[in-house]
Design a protein around this motif. Structure first.
Motif, PDB file in Angstrom:
ATOM      1  N   LYS A 165       0.850  -1.189   0.000  1.00  9.25           N
ATOM      2  CA  LYS A 165       0.000   0.000   0.000  1.00  9.25           C
ATOM      3  C   LYS A 165       0.889   1.243   0.000  1.00  9.25           C
ATOM      4  O   LYS A 165       1.876   1.308   0.726  1.00  9.25           O
ATOM      5  CB  LYS A 165      -0.867  -0.030   1.258  1.00  9.25           C
ATOM      6  N   ALA A 166       0.537   2.221  -0.829  1.00  7.86           N
ATOM      7  CA  ALA A 166       1.235   3.509  -0.804  1.00  7.86           C
ATOM      8  C   ALA A 166       1.002   4.148   0.563  1.00  7.86           C
ATOM      9  O   ALA A 166      -0.025   3.938   1.206  1.00  7.86           O
ATOM     10  CB  ALA A 166       0.714   4.411  -1.915  1.00  7.86           C
ATOM     11  N   SER A 188       0.476   7.517   2.800  1.00  2.34           N
ATOM     12  CA  SER A 188       0.081   8.922   2.700  1.00  2.34           C
ATOM     13  C   SER A 188       0.343   9.629   4.022  1.00  2.34           C
ATOM     14  O   SER A 188       0.204   9.044   5.095  1.00  2.34           O
ATOM     15  CB  SER A 188      -1.397   9.043   2.321  1.00  2.34           C
ATOM     16  N   TRP A 192       2.274  11.598  -0.856  1.00  2.00           N
ATOM     17  CA  TRP A 192       2.124  10.177  -1.160  1.00  2.00           C
ATOM     18  C   TRP A 192       3.492   9.596  -1.494  1.00  2.00           C
ATOM     19  O   TRP A 192       4.218  10.160  -2.322  1.00  2.00           O
ATOM     20  CB  TRP A 192       1.187   9.973  -2.349  1.00  2.00           C
ATOM     21  N   PHE A 204       5.435   5.909  -2.626  1.00  2.00           N
ATOM     22  CA  PHE A 204       5.213   4.580  -3.190  1.00  2.00           C
ATOM     23  C   PHE A 204       6.545   3.832  -3.320  1.00  2.00           C
ATOM     24  O   PHE A 204       7.482   4.354  -3.921  1.00  2.00           O
ATOM     25  CB  PHE A 204       4.670   4.679  -4.618  1.00  2.00           C
ATOM     26  N   THR A 238      -2.372   3.004  -4.265  1.00  2.00           N
ATOM     27  CA  THR A 238      -3.216   3.808  -3.380  1.00  2.00           C
ATOM     28  C   THR A 238      -4.443   3.037  -2.930  1.00  2.00           C
ATOM     29  O   THR A 238      -5.009   3.319  -1.883  1.00  2.00           O
ATOM     30  CB  THR A 238      -3.715   5.082  -4.093  1.00  2.00           C
ATOM     31  N   HIS A 240     -10.078   4.545  -5.435  1.00  2.00           N
ATOM     32  CA  HIS A 240     -10.692   5.675  -4.745  1.00  2.00           C
ATOM     33  C   HIS A 240     -11.318   6.635  -5.750  1.00  2.00           C
ATOM     34  O   HIS A 240     -11.026   6.593  -6.925  1.00  2.00           O
ATOM     35  CB  HIS A 240      -9.662   6.411  -3.879  1.00  2.00           C
ATOM     36  N   ASP A 243      -7.303   3.510  -9.305  1.00  2.00           N
ATOM     37  CA  ASP A 243      -6.246   3.028  -8.425  1.00  2.00           C
ATOM     38  C   ASP A 243      -4.958   3.488  -9.080  1.00  2.00           C
ATOM     39  O   ASP A 243      -4.848   3.487 -10.319  1.00  2.00           O
ATOM     40  CB  ASP A 243      -6.287   1.502  -8.327  1.00  2.00           C
ATOM     41  N   GLU A 286      -0.212  15.841  -3.376  1.00  2.00           N
ATOM     42  CA  GLU A 286      -1.558  16.056  -3.920  1.00  2.00           C
ATOM     43  C   GLU A 286      -2.191  17.208  -3.153  1.00  2.00           C
ATOM     44  O   GLU A 286      -2.212  17.200  -1.922  1.00  2.00           O
ATOM     45  CB  GLU A 286      -2.382  14.784  -3.734  1.00  2.00           C
TER      46      GLU A 286
END
Length: 115
Positions: free
Chosen positions: A12-13, A15, A29, A31, A37, A40, A85, A98
């Motif tokens: 999972k990334a 955040s 974020w 990765f 992510t 979403h 995603d 973001e």
């Protein structure tokens, strides 16, 4: 409910919310290769500012895949409603900031400032 794990998703990334106020939300974020992510939907207009160069795989709500080559410092804007995603398809780590706009501000210019 059984979750189906996709073989291209390694982790999972991560955040980190850096700012959250009445008008904006700013999230960093990070990765690792293959991190995602998770699917979403963006409820607000947003800007992404890549911090590193990299390749992302985007999977839409119909399962269609596309790829985006991103360059550090080259931002882009998207309107609310995007559903996807995001997976790091790069061989190395990838990161972006973001910036979500929670409200649309429409400010009228005084008559003497119109172009």
């Amino acid at each position: 409910m059984t979750e189906t794990r996709r073989p291209d998703i390694v982790s999972k990334a991560v955040s980190e919310q850096q700012e959250d106020n009445a008008r904006t939300r700013v999230t960093l974020w990070r990765f690792t290769p293959g991190a995602a992510t998770g699917f979403h939907r963006h409820e607000f207009d947003y800007v992404v500012v890549p911090l590193t160069d990299g390749r992302l795989k985007i999977v839409d709500k119909e399962g269609r895949e596309s790829f985006s080559e991103l360059a550090a410092g080259v931002s882009y804007f998207r309107e609310a409603g995007v559903e996807h995603d995001v997976i790091n398809a790069s061989p190395g780590d990838f990161a972006f900031v973001e910036i979500e706009f929670k409200e649309r501000v429409v400010k009228a210019l005084p008559d003497d400032e119109h172009p």
